[in-house]
Scaffold this active site. Structure first.
Site, mmCIF file in Angstrom:
data_model
loop_
_atom_site.group_PDB
_atom_site.id
_atom_site.type_symbol
_atom_site.label_atom_id
_atom_site.label_comp_id
_atom_site.label_asym_id
_atom_site.label_seq_id
_atom_site.Cartn_x
_atom_site.Cartn_y
_atom_site.Cartn_z
ATOM 1 N N LYS A 277 0.713 -1.160 -0.455
ATOM 2 C CA LYS A 277 0.009 0.203 0.057
ATOM 3 C C LYS A 277 1.002 1.348 0.110
ATOM 4 O O LYS A 277 2.188 1.358 0.829
ATOM 5 C CB LYS A 277 -0.849 -0.115 1.278
ATOM 6 C CG LYS A 277 -2.050 0.694 1.512
ATOM 7 C CD LYS A 277 -3.330 -0.259 2.402
ATOM 8 C CE LYS A 277 -4.618 1.223 1.717
ATOM 9 N NZ LYS A 277 -5.486 0.477 2.468
ATOM 10 N N GLU A 362 -20.079 -6.154 9.128
ATOM 11 C CA GLU A 362 -21.169 -5.580 9.959
ATOM 12 C C GLU A 362 -21.777 -6.453 10.552
ATOM 13 O O GLU A 362 -22.642 -6.169 11.970
ATOM 14 C CB GLU A 362 -21.412 -4.469 9.012
ATOM 15 C CG GLU A 362 -20.271 -3.003 9.074
ATOM 16 C CD GLU A 362 -19.847 -3.795 7.726
ATOM 17 O OE1 GLU A 362 -19.678 -4.909 6.885
ATOM 18 O OE2 GLU A 362 -18.831 -2.119 7.322
ATOM 19 N N ARG A 390 -25.793 -2.578 5.642
ATOM 20 C CA ARG A 390 -25.228 -4.551 5.884
ATOM 21 C C ARG A 390 -25.434 -5.400 6.577
ATOM 22 O O ARG A 390 -26.200 -6.308 6.639
ATOM 23 C CB ARG A 390 -23.899 -4.068 6.061
ATOM 24 C CG ARG A 390 -23.325 -5.016 4.708
ATOM 25 C CD ARG A 390 -22.307 -5.274 4.041
ATOM 26 N NE ARG A 390 -22.600 -5.465 2.571
ATOM 27 C CZ ARG A 390 -20.874 -5.301 2.062
ATOM 28 N NH1 ARG A 390 -19.980 -5.577 2.645
ATOM 29 N NH2 ARG A 390 -21.326 -5.170 1.056
#
Ligand SMILES: Cc1ncc(C[n+]2csc(CCOP(=O)(O)OP(=O)(O)O)c2C)c(N)n1
Length: 612
Positions: A277, A362, A390
């Site tokens: 990243k 979630e 969600r």
């Protein structure tokens, strides 16, 4: 003229030599750093996928081959290569190009994303359709190791691995979600890459791939070669995929060779790519989290402007939960992979045993909290409004139905800004208020937010405090915590004829408007239970009740007030101001609030229109 200026579509890319492609990657990297330093956006994730994106467009034929970018925050190189380079200056701005893939924006954006872990399912649906149409193209899901932690990704894998579809799943593994990735899967992926294994595969993959003959004739033999490189029985093999990797995601030649081979293989394929990243930009390599989502920054040294001193609602929550946990040992904090964004970093350092980052999960977060609560712990779930969507069934079935106490700290509720419709917190009031057993609050300022969090935490049931992104009016925060009487609104200003019923952060503008037109102004505080007595009083003493909320008008707080007006046959007129029946596009919060008539001047205009 540099190479990038000549690329208007992936066709142009295919004309370049391998060495030119390497130069092109550098040019894209510099362009993204410069561009995002001005617009803000998701920097680290994009810098990590430049070589992968170039290789994908070089080897495959998008849009016939279907690229589905999971989350979609890493699509800047894809946008740049598919004719949108000139528009990158408008990224995430009102009327500009989106920070995520959007099917209305480009034919190359095959599927809109924003919420994570949907790519495998969408790709599988497309692969199935391609098969039915007798088309040989591939559906390709490009998914991060963070997004891979969500249940939905496994639902997709489970289904895809048991099919004969031409789906390619590319795991972009950088060992990071927004923060460090978590969970057993992450440990497993680390094991796959650990020790000498990765290095030796990297070396051997280069050697093997360089001698592989053209794939069309020798696909079978190549498959054996490839298989020879893998660890027998990886999890993904057990799921029915042909697992290849891990390969170096910044080695363009290795990527092109491997993807070219995979292009010829049929059935479910899985490519494990190791990336970094922030690759190629030192400040982002050093602190990829800080550059995950950034505002403007100085591209020379990565310096970001100092934050304003004004506390955000997230800061208020972060301080409150540390204070509260200090007084109550049963308090546990849960985040689905959003520790930083939700303000839980301080808590995680101070109370590591009571801090749970459960990954991008979630649904699990809510039911996990229910389990803790059944054993008399006191869960506080820090979650963004948009991601709570969600976990709707878990909230209804596992929590509300059994009235299991917990506090939902709902951040980014209402108008969110540059992230656009996928991240807008437009719906929580509508979808929460129809569920029995929930108390719902919205603070009008920072101090009230702290007091509401306390109220919700002390409440012996399920409560939700929903607060917006950013800072409020700047009220001074009282460290002492006092519970607010449940269901009681607050009279802020007494006027006549018109009453402004403000929910949450709309109070400030309501008050400005109220002073100009001598209206009564109420800080409603509770969406559920509503202060029915007050609404009845206002309905019989005022000509017009105006509700203000940063939520969909449909089913929102204003609708709740209308229900009371109807039920009690109140004779007043009503006007609901909030988000109309449309998705909130990207733009600054200020621009969007104006667009939806939530600023004082627009409120007055709407009232005048209503009364003429
Ligand atoms: C359902 C859902 N929850 C949370 C988020 C917030 N979010 C955006 S990116 C991200 C991390 C993704 O990590 P990974 O898939 O590894 O991609 P990377 O940025 O590391 O390339 C998270 C948690 C989201 N987009 N969707």
């Amino acid at each position: 003229m540099n190479l990038l200026d000549k690329i208007n579509s992936p066709k142009d890319l295919k004309k370049l030599s391998r060495s030119e492609l390497v130069i092109l990657c550098d040019e894209i990297r510099n362009f993204i750093i410069e561009s995002v330093s001005k617009t803000g956006g998701h920097l680290s994730s994009n810098l990590g996928v430049i070589e992968l994106t170039v290789a994908l467009h070089y080897v495959f034929d998008c849009p016939q081959d279907k690229f589905i970018w999971d989350v979609g925050h890493q699509t800047y190189p894809h946008k740049i290569l598919t004719g949108r380079k000139k528009k990158m200056g408008t990224l995430r701005a009102l009327g500009g190009i989106s920070g995520f893939p959007k099917i209305l924006e480009s034919d190359y954006d095959i599927f809109g994303t924003g919420h994570s872990s949907t790519s495998i399912s969408a790709a599988l649906g497309m692969a199935e359709a391609l098969k039915k149409k007798n088309l040989e193209h591939k559906a390709i899901a490009i998914i991060g190791d963070g997004a891979m932690t969500a249940g939905m990704a496994f639902e997709g894998l489970n289904n895809a691995g048991d099919s004969s579809n031409n789906i390619l799943v590319i795991l972009n593994d950088n060992d990071m979600s927004i923060s460090k990735n978590v969970g057993a899967l992450n440990n497993y992926l680390a094991k796959l890459m650990s020790g000498n294994l990765y290095g030796s595969i990297k070396r051997s993959s280069k050697a093997v791939l360089s001698v592989i003959p053209p794939m069309l004739e020798f696909a079978k033999r190549a498959e054996e070669h490839m298989k020879g490189m893998v660890i027998p029985g990886t999890l993904f093999e057990e799921f029915g995929f042909n697992y290849i990797g891990p390969i170096d995601g910044h080695d363009l030649n290795a990527l092109i060779d491997t993807l070219s081979n995979l292009k010829e293989l049929r059935g479910p394929q899985f490519l494990h790519v190791a990336t970094q990243k922030g690759f190629g930009y030192e400040p982002a390599e050093i602190d990829p989290n800080k550059f995950h989502g950034v505002g403007q920054f100085n591209m020379n040294d990565g310096a970001q402007p100092l934050k304003t001193k004004k506390a955000t609602y997230t800061d208020v929550f972060g301080d409150w939960i540390v204070d509260m946990a200090g007084t109550d040992k049963k308090l546990c904090a849960i985040t689905p992979a959003m520790s930083d964004g939700s303000g839980l970093n301080k808590f995680s350092e101070k109370f590591p045993d009571r801090f749970f980052d459960v990954g991008i999960a979630e649904q699990h977060a809510i039911t996990f909290a229910a389990g803790l609560a059944r054993e008399n712990y006191k869960p506080v779930i820090a979650i963004y409004s948009t991601f709570l969507q969600r976990a709707y069934d878990q909230l209804i079935h596992d929590v509300a139905l059994q009235n299991i106490p917990m506090l939902l700290a709902i951040d980014r509720a209402g108008i969110v800004g540059q992230d656009g419709p996928t991240h807008s917190g437009s719906f929580d009031l509508s979808f929460l208020r129809c569920i029995p057993n929930i108390v719902i609050m919205a603070p009008s300022n920072e101090n009230e937010c702290r007091q509401m969090l306390y109220t919700g935490f002390k409440f012996k049931g399920i409560s939700a405090v929903r607060y917006p992104r950013g800072s409020g009016p700047g009220s001074s925060i009282k460290s002492m915590m006092v519970a607010i009487p449940i269901g009681k609104a607050e009279l802020i200003r007494k006027g006549n004829k018109i009453a402004l019923l403000a929910f949450g952060n709309t109070l400030d503008e309501a008050l400005k408007a109220g002073e100009k037109i001598n209206a009564t102004v109420i800080n409603m505080r509770f969406i559920k239970p509503l202060d029915i007595k007050l609404i009845r009083d206002l309905g019989s003493s005022h000509k017009l009740l105006v509700t203000l909320e940063e939520n969909a008008i449909s089913g929102g707080a204003g609708s709740a007030v209308l229900e009371i007006i109807s039920e009690y046959g109140l004779k007043c007129q009503s006007l609901r101001i909030g988000i109309p029946d449309e998705f909130v596009e990207q733009g600054s919060q200020e621009q969007l609030r104006k667009k939806y008539g939530l600023d004082a001047a627009s409120i007055i205009k709407s009232i005048e229109k209503k009364l003429t």
